[in-house]
Scaffold this motif. Structure first.
Motif, PDB file in Angstrom:
ATOM      1  N   VAL A   1      81.723  49.775  26.066  1.00  0.00           N
ATOM      2  CA  VAL A   1      81.560  50.541  27.562  1.00  0.00           C
ATOM      3  C   VAL A   1      81.880  49.508  28.862  1.00  0.00           C
ATOM      4  O   VAL A   1      81.255  48.573  28.709  1.00  0.00           O
ATOM      5  CB  VAL A   1      80.285  51.019  27.443  1.00  0.00           C
ATOM      6  CG1 VAL A   1      80.047  52.131  28.732  1.00  0.00           C
ATOM      7  CG2 VAL A   1      79.948  52.097  26.204  1.00  0.00           C
ATOM      8  N   GLN A   2      82.611  50.116  29.605  1.00  0.00           N
ATOM      9  CA  GLN A   2      82.789  49.292  30.711  1.00  0.00           C
ATOM     10  C   GLN A   2      82.330  50.091  32.052  1.00  0.00           C
ATOM     11  O   GLN A   2      82.787  51.261  32.022  1.00  0.00           O
ATOM     12  CB  GLN A   2      84.376  48.902  30.589  1.00  0.00           C
ATOM     13  CG  GLN A   2      84.620  47.898  32.032  1.00  0.00           C
ATOM     14  CD  GLN A   2      85.905  47.610  32.566  1.00  0.00           C
ATOM     15  OE1 GLN A   2      86.756  48.357  32.934  1.00  0.00           O
ATOM     16  NE2 GLN A   2      86.433  46.348  32.052  1.00  0.00           N
ATOM     17  N   LEU A   3      81.675  49.536  32.858  1.00  0.00           N
ATOM     18  CA  LEU A   3      81.212  50.222  34.176  1.00  0.00           C
ATOM     19  C   LEU A   3      82.131  49.723  35.235  1.00  0.00           C
ATOM     20  O   LEU A   3      82.168  48.340  35.361  1.00  0.00           O
ATOM     21  CB  LEU A   3      79.812  49.849  34.473  1.00  0.00           C
ATOM     22  CG  LEU A   3      78.929  50.216  33.148  1.00  0.00           C
ATOM     23  CD1 LEU A   3      77.491  49.766  33.552  1.00  0.00           C
ATOM     24  CD2 LEU A   3      78.924  51.656  32.887  1.00  0.00           C
ATOM     25  N   ARG A   4      82.290  50.456  36.311  1.00  0.00           N
ATOM     26  CA  ARG A   4      83.309  49.826  37.426  1.00  0.00           C
ATOM     27  C   ARG A   4      82.660  50.477  38.535  1.00  0.00           C
ATOM     28  O   ARG A   4      82.193  51.746  38.806  1.00  0.00           O
ATOM     29  CB  ARG A   4      84.442  50.220  37.316  1.00  0.00           C
ATOM     30  CG  ARG A   4      85.399  49.316  36.276  1.00  0.00           C
ATOM     31  CD  ARG A   4      86.837  49.909  36.268  1.00  0.00           C
ATOM     32  NE  ARG A   4      86.891  50.857  35.679  1.00  0.00           N
ATOM     33  CZ  ARG A   4      88.150  51.772  35.442  1.00  0.00           C
ATOM     34  NH1 ARG A   4      88.974  51.393  36.464  1.00  0.00           N
ATOM     35  NH2 ARG A   4      88.395  52.911  34.951  1.00  0.00           N
ATOM     36  N   TRP A   5      82.582  49.860  39.662  1.00  0.00           N
ATOM     37  CA  TRP A   5      81.992  50.664  41.013  1.00  0.00           C
ATOM     38  C   TRP A   5      82.469  49.611  42.101  1.00  0.00           C
ATOM     39  O   TRP A   5      82.700  48.287  41.980  1.00  0.00           O
ATOM     40  CB  TRP A   5      80.501  50.722  40.796  1.00  0.00           C
ATOM     41  CG  TRP A   5      79.575  49.470  41.154  1.00  0.00           C
ATOM     42  CD1 TRP A   5      78.975  48.742  42.271  1.00  0.00           C
ATOM     43  CD2 TRP A   5      79.353  48.281  39.919  1.00  0.00           C
ATOM     44  NE1 TRP A   5      78.357  47.527  41.743  1.00  0.00           N
ATOM     45  CE2 TRP A   5      78.764  47.530  40.445  1.00  0.00           C
ATOM     46  CE3 TRP A   5      79.689  48.227  38.512  1.00  0.00           C
ATOM     47  CZ2 TRP A   5      78.203  46.309  39.979  1.00  0.00           C
ATOM     48  CZ3 TRP A   5      79.163  47.479  38.078  1.00  0.00           C
ATOM     49  CH2 TRP A   5      78.554  46.279  38.414  1.00  0.00           C
ATOM     50  N   MET A   6      82.015  50.293  43.460  1.00  0.00           N
ATOM     51  CA  MET A   6      82.383  49.316  44.612  1.00  0.00           C
ATOM     52  C   MET A   6      81.147  49.745  45.386  1.00  0.00           C
ATOM     53  O   MET A   6      81.000  50.945  45.953  1.00  0.00           O
ATOM     54  CB  MET A   6      83.601  49.858  45.399  1.00  0.00           C
ATOM     55  CG  MET A   6      84.884  49.530  44.582  1.00  0.00           C
ATOM     56  SD  MET A   6      86.699  50.028  45.323  1.00  0.00           S
ATOM     57  CE  MET A   6      86.629  48.585  46.699  1.00  0.00           C
ATOM     58  N   SER A   7      80.587  48.502  45.735  1.00  0.00           N
ATOM     59  CA  SER A   7      79.313  48.779  46.766  1.00  0.00           C
ATOM     60  C   SER A   7      79.810  49.337  48.187  1.00  0.00           C
ATOM     61  O   SER A   7      80.711  48.932  48.536  1.00  0.00           O
ATOM     62  CB  SER A   7      78.458  47.423  46.624  1.00  0.00           C
ATOM     63  OG  SER A   7      77.821  47.154  45.582  1.00  0.00           O
ATOM     64  N   ARG A   8      78.740  50.037  48.547  1.00  0.00           N
ATOM     65  CA  ARG A   8      79.281  50.724  49.911  1.00  0.00           C
ATOM     66  C   ARG A   8      77.976  50.036  51.115  1.00  0.00           C
ATOM     67  O   ARG A   8      76.882  49.831  50.671  1.00  0.00           O
ATOM     68  CB  ARG A   8      78.958  52.170  49.936  1.00  0.00           C
ATOM     69  CG  ARG A   8      79.893  52.906  49.012  1.00  0.00           C
ATOM     70  CD  ARG A   8      79.818  54.342  48.759  1.00  0.00           C
ATOM     71  NE  ARG A   8      80.761  55.043  48.171  1.00  0.00           N
ATOM     72  CZ  ARG A   8      80.909  56.308  48.015  1.00  0.00           C
ATOM     73  NH1 ARG A   8      80.158  57.099  48.773  1.00  0.00           N
ATOM     74  NH2 ARG A   8      82.225  56.667  47.454  1.00  0.00           N
ATOM     75  N   TYR A   9      78.677  49.607  52.239  1.00  0.00           N
ATOM     76  CA  TYR A   9      78.043  49.151  53.124  1.00  0.00           C
ATOM     77  C   TYR A   9      78.006  49.734  54.628  1.00  0.00           C
ATOM     78  O   TYR A   9      79.115  50.338  54.995  1.00  0.00           O
ATOM     79  CB  TYR A   9      78.539  47.636  53.326  1.00  0.00           C
ATOM     80  CG  TYR A   9      78.361  46.729  52.324  1.00  0.00           C
ATOM     81  CD1 TYR A   9      77.345  46.178  51.971  1.00  0.00           C
ATOM     82  CD2 TYR A   9      79.682  46.753  51.392  1.00  0.00           C
ATOM     83  CE1 TYR A   9      77.097  45.285  50.768  1.00  0.00           C
ATOM     84  CE2 TYR A   9      79.462  45.862  50.191  1.00  0.00           C
ATOM     85  CZ  TYR A   9      78.591  45.325  49.815  1.00  0.00           C
ATOM     86  OH  TYR A   9      78.420  44.591  48.696  1.00  0.00           O
TER      87      TYR A   9
END
Length: 287
Positions: free
Chosen positions: A276-284
């Motif tokens: 299982v791989q998780l991907r995300w881009m934090s938002r600022y």
């Protein structure tokens, strides 16, 4: 430290606005985003009842100038801006590097470059207006974290030092969202699973697909608002099919909250063979 501002359009054509022959004199909209506070008022009520706060699209303007001694060089630089900043090209990427921090934003050209009329001056002033439908600054690269995968394992004293991969079978992990607001998540299951399920332990929300996922396929779940997707991709043929119909009706397409998020995954066939791989881009909210 000097701020660097670059723009890359949908054709992958890039302009650095803080390098010769261009320079930026003013950059507005990078911070200070106004909030749209939603309230409701009942008859005879003092004040109002708070519902939620929404953020509008972000407007950005870049003012600068072209510095060139030759008229032909000035015209070439001007033509390049008009070509790269075409409003017809759709979503582009604005990147800002400042004091050791790099952030990107998805933008569209709201107004093509406007130039001053003083052609005799060595300076050709310009103004560019951009609009960010999603008003957040993002990490420049996608964050990735594996919940379970093949990892380095045992080493045996053979003729040569030999490392055999071992299996990480942990089903819990903590994912840190370093941003200022919640952010969507892309989850990929590989290696085969039956009724795979991922739970946000802190909130109790979960996403589950009720079907068997063969080892030759991967399941991709995207929780982004307006772009929610559940896809099955065949690794042998490359074909992709919509698997939204297999989503458990009680599922929630949850986001990562700010800070630490504890996630858990399971499969009715066990997790020994599932990666299982998780991907995300934090938002600022700003830079």
């Amino acid at each position: 430290m000097k701020m660097q501002i670059s723009f890359t359009n949908a054709r992958n054509e890039r302009v650095v606005l803080t390098e010769a022959p261009y320079f930026v004199t003013k950059f507005d909209g990078a911070s200070g985003l106004d909030a749209d506070v939603q309230t409701i008022k009942s008859p005879h009520q003092d004040g109002a009842t708070y519902l939620e706060t929404l953020l509008p699209a972000r407007a950005l303007t870049i003012e600068g100038a072209i510095l060139a001694s030759k008229l032909s060089d000035k015209q070439s630089a001007r033509r390049n801006l008009l070509h790269v900043f075409s409003p017809k090209l759709g979503i582009a990427e604005l990147q800002v590097d400042w004091i050791g921090v790099t952030r990107v934003m998805r933008v569209v050209v709201d107004q093509a470059p406007v130039f001053s009329d003083d052609r005799r001056s060595p300076y050709q002033k310009f103004l560019i207006a951009l609009l960010a439908p999603l008003p957040f600054w993002l990490d420049p690269a996608v964050n990735r974290q594996d919940m379970a995968d093949w990892v380095g394992g045992f080493q045996f004293p053979l003729l040569l030092p030999t490392m055999f991969a071992g299996r990480s079978t942990r089903t819990n992990t903590v994912v840190r969202n370093a941003g200022d607001v919640p952010t969507p998540l892309i989850i990929t299951f590989r290696g085969g699973a039956v009724n795979p399920k991922i739970i946000h332990v802190d909130t109790g929300q979960f996403i589950q697909v009720r079907r068997e996922i063969p080892a030759t396929q991967e399941l991709i779940i995207d929780t982004a608002f307006g772009n929610k997707r559940v896809l099955l991709r065949d690794n042998l043929t490359g074909q992709t099919q919509n698997a939204f119909a297999y989503i458990d009706p009680d599922s929630s397409f949850f986001s990562l909250e700010t800070g630490d998020n504890q996630l858990n995954f399971s499969s009715d066939a066990g997790v020994a063979n599932t990666a299982v791989q998780l991907r995300w881009m934090s938002r600022y909210l700003g830079i």
